[in-house]
Design an enzyme around this catalytic site. Structure first.
Site, PDB file in Angstrom:
ATOM      1  N   HIS A 350     -11.753  -4.809  10.734  1.00 28.25           N
ATOM      2  CA  HIS A 350     -12.078  -4.842  12.167  1.00 28.25           C
ATOM      3  C   HIS A 350     -13.435  -4.194  12.341  1.00 28.25           C
ATOM      4  O   HIS A 350     -13.890  -3.449  11.466  1.00 28.25           O
ATOM      5  CB  HIS A 350     -10.989  -4.120  12.996  1.00 28.25           C
ATOM      6  CG  HIS A 350     -10.684  -2.714  12.550  1.00 28.25           C
ATOM      7  ND1 HIS A 350     -11.474  -1.639  12.893  1.00 28.25           N
ATOM      8  CD2 HIS A 350      -9.698  -2.205  11.770  1.00 28.25           C
ATOM      9  CE1 HIS A 350     -10.951  -0.524  12.370  1.00 28.25           C
ATOM     10  NE2 HIS A 350      -9.887  -0.837  11.661  1.00 28.25           N
ATOM     11  N   GLU A 384      -9.912  -2.839   4.443  1.00 26.54           N
ATOM     12  CA  GLU A 384      -8.713  -2.020   4.279  1.00 26.54           C
ATOM     13  C   GLU A 384      -7.469  -2.809   3.894  1.00 26.54           C
ATOM     14  O   GLU A 384      -6.509  -2.875   4.654  1.00 26.54           O
ATOM     15  CB  GLU A 384      -8.446  -1.239   5.575  1.00 26.54           C
ATOM     16  CG  GLU A 384      -8.494  -2.075   6.855  1.00 26.54           C
ATOM     17  CD  GLU A 384      -8.094  -1.266   8.080  1.00 26.54           C
ATOM     18  OE1 GLU A 384      -7.060  -0.575   8.032  1.00 26.54           O
ATOM     19  OE2 GLU A 384      -8.820  -1.319   9.083  1.00 26.54           O
ATOM     20  N   TYR A 388       2.668  -2.674   1.034  1.00 24.50           N
ATOM     21  CA  TYR A 388       3.694  -1.792   1.608  1.00 24.50           C
ATOM     22  C   TYR A 388       5.059  -2.155   1.048  1.00 24.50           C
ATOM     23  O   TYR A 388       5.519  -3.294   1.202  1.00 24.50           O
ATOM     24  CB  TYR A 388       3.669  -1.909   3.143  1.00 24.50           C
ATOM     25  CG  TYR A 388       2.287  -1.638   3.673  1.00 24.50           C
ATOM     26  CD1 TYR A 388       1.863  -0.330   3.911  1.00 24.50           C
ATOM     27  CD2 TYR A 388       1.364  -2.673   3.851  1.00 24.50           C
ATOM     28  CE1 TYR A 388       0.565  -0.070   4.347  1.00 24.50           C
ATOM     29  CE2 TYR A 388       0.067  -2.417   4.274  1.00 24.50           C
ATOM     30  CZ  TYR A 388      -0.326  -1.106   4.523  1.00 24.50           C
ATOM     31  OH  TYR A 388      -1.611  -0.847   4.928  1.00 24.50           O
TER      32      TYR A 388
HETATM   33  N1  GLY Z   1      -6.697   3.663  11.636  1.00 20.86           N
HETATM   34  C1  GLY Z   1      -6.327   2.417  12.192  1.00 20.86           C
HETATM   35  C2  GLY Z   1      -6.836   1.301  11.387  1.00 20.86           C
HETATM   36  O1  GLY Z   1      -7.117   1.476  10.228  1.00 20.86           O
HETATM   37  O2  GLY Z   1      -7.034   0.220  11.865  1.00 20.86           O
HETATM   38 MN    MN Z   2      -7.575   3.336   9.391  1.00 17.32          MN
HETATM   39 MN    MN Z   3      -9.038   0.488  10.235  1.00 14.47          MN
END
Ligand code: GLY
Ligand code: MN
Ligand code: MN
Length: 436
Positions: A350, A384, A388
């Site tokens: 994002h 990221e 999980y």
């Molecule tokens: N900390 C929220 C995310 O990684 O989007």
């Molecule tokens: Mn995050």
């Molecule tokens: Mn994030």
């Protein structure tokens, strides 16, 4: 943000508007309970355009207005309130410090706004954030448009200021990047301190305390979002924020925490073992996520689409999930049937900036579009990927259960490729174990 930056942002926004008027609001302090309040943080759009740090203020921008383009409504000076609750810049400070051409007490907004909006065709105002303020503003516009027989005209159209403003916010200037680098630097200190602190039985809140304390002790305003300190199976709750359990021996801690500095936030996740050494199952999972993360970061460069960063990561994750026996089929079959999603849940990236999930469209054809936009220098995005494995996931080998691994960095798109703003934080298995 500083005042010179805010002035530059305002000038660019005024020139992009060309005509019309913009009304942007930063809210009042919110009650936490009875007579205590949540700590105040300005609205990001308002902050970007003003650097004005106090609650309960309204900015009116009118391109080409002869009496001045910037009008600020603020809380006036009040010796008694200031003795109890803190200093105020007041109406004078709004002009002299923050560069407003005109400034008035916020209580005068209702009488002055209709005058300011006379003859304005397009009103840049975002409806839907605050129903009370929406009602008030819409009421003024309706009343003005009842007076056409007297030669009064009010705005005929509402425009979302984000269409211009959020495109601007998506591209970070060198000054903004200085703040983002500072946020990243403090975040690196905090993650390193957390790795040093964690041991079997240490509570998630002890890690939260070390992390948030490091943010403040280095001059950050605190976390840019509630720090996620999730031991063992808690890491399978993506936005776990209770942070109240001990981390068992043999478990990993997922720490997703980013410092906010002058309004700009970092957003970083690392996972590390309570014992200081990953188990073999954790190590396998970690390496799959790491390989996906490294490939996706490497992919970031001008001209590739936002979506292709996710696709790069997803292909690598899928290869890893197949090799771990967590999904079955060829890579293309698994990508097609999307069975990888059972273990990966969320997307890869994002935008990042003043807000953790920052503004700016993801599609070339606007917010409702379908065509992923290409990356350009000055954009900052997170990378990221995660896997999980909940404690009750019987399809997974026992040693993997109760583990959530996410690895997250903040990546700036540069002319020649990318710069990982959070590269200083230990990430490879050997770096993480050494830091623990
Ligand atoms: N900390 C929220 C995310 O990684 O989007
Ligand atoms: Mn995050
Ligand atoms: Mn994030």
């Amino acid at each position: 943000m500083n005042i010179a930056m805010a002035r530059a942002h305002r000038e660019a926004f005024l020139s992009a508007m060309g005509s019309g008027a913009a009304v942007l609001r930063t809210g009042p302090e919110l009650v936490r309970s009875r007579d205590t309040h949540f700590s105040f943080r300005p609205d990001s759009d308002f902050w970007y355009l003003t650097a004005y740090p106090e609650p309960d203020a309204v900015l009116v921008l009118i391109p080409g207005r002869s009496e001045g383009q910037m009008v600020l409504f603020v809380r006036p000076r009040d010796p008694e309130m200031e003795t109890w609750h803190g200093r105020r810049a007041g109406v004078e400070g709004a002009r002299e410090i923050y560069g407003a051409d005109e400034a008035f007490p916020i209580a005068e907004l209702d009488t002055r706004l209709p005058q300011l909006l006379r003859g304005v065709d397009e009103l840049y105002y975002k409806t839907g954030n605050d129903a009370d303020f929406d009602r008030k503003l819409l009421g003024h516009v309706r009343d003005m448009n009842f007076k056409t027989r007297d030669g009064v005209t009010g705005p005929a159209a509402f425009v979302d200021p984000g269409l211009l403003l959020h495109e601007m916010r998506l591209f970070k200037s060198d000054d903004e990047l200085d703040y983002m680098r500072k946020a990243a630097e403090i975040t690196a200190e905090a993650h390193a301190a957390a790795m040093r602190t964690l041991a079997p039985g240490v509570h998630e809140y002890e890690i939260e305390s070390v992390v948030n304390g490091t943010f403040r002790s280095h001059g950050g305003s605190g976390p840019g979002y509630t720090s996620i300190c999730a031991g063992g199976d808690n890491a399978n709750i993506l936005h776990y924020t209770v942070n109240n359990e001990p981390v068992p021996d043999g478990a990993c801690l997922l720490l997703d925490a980013g410092c906010e500095y002058s309004g700009y936030t970092a957003d970083v996740t690392r996972c590390f073992p309570a014992s200081g050494t990953f188990s073999s199952a954790q190590r396998e999972l970690y390496q799959v996520v790491l390989d996906a993360q490294l490939a996706a970061v490497e992919h970031v460069k001008p001209g590739v689409t936002f979506e292709s960063v996710h696709e790069t990561s997803t292909r690598k994750l899928t290869e890893g999930l197949i090799s771990l026996g967590l999904v079955r089929g060829s890579v293309d079959e698994v990508l097609e049937d999307r069975s990888f999603q059972r273990w990966t849940i969320h997307k890869t990236s994002h935008w990042l900036g003043l807000d953790v999930h920052d503004v700016g469209s993801y599609f070339v054809d606007g917010t409702g579009g379908k065509t992923s936009r290409k990356l350009e220098p000055g954009m900052v995005l997170t990378v990221e990927p995660g896997i999980y494995i909940p404690a009750d996931a019987e399809l997974a080998a026992e040693g993997m259960r109760g583990t959530g691994i996410r690895i997250e960095d903040d990546v700036l798109v540069t002319e020649s490729g990318h710069e990982n703003l959070t590269a200083a934080i230990p990430k490879s298995i050997s770096e993480v174990e050494a830091a623990c």
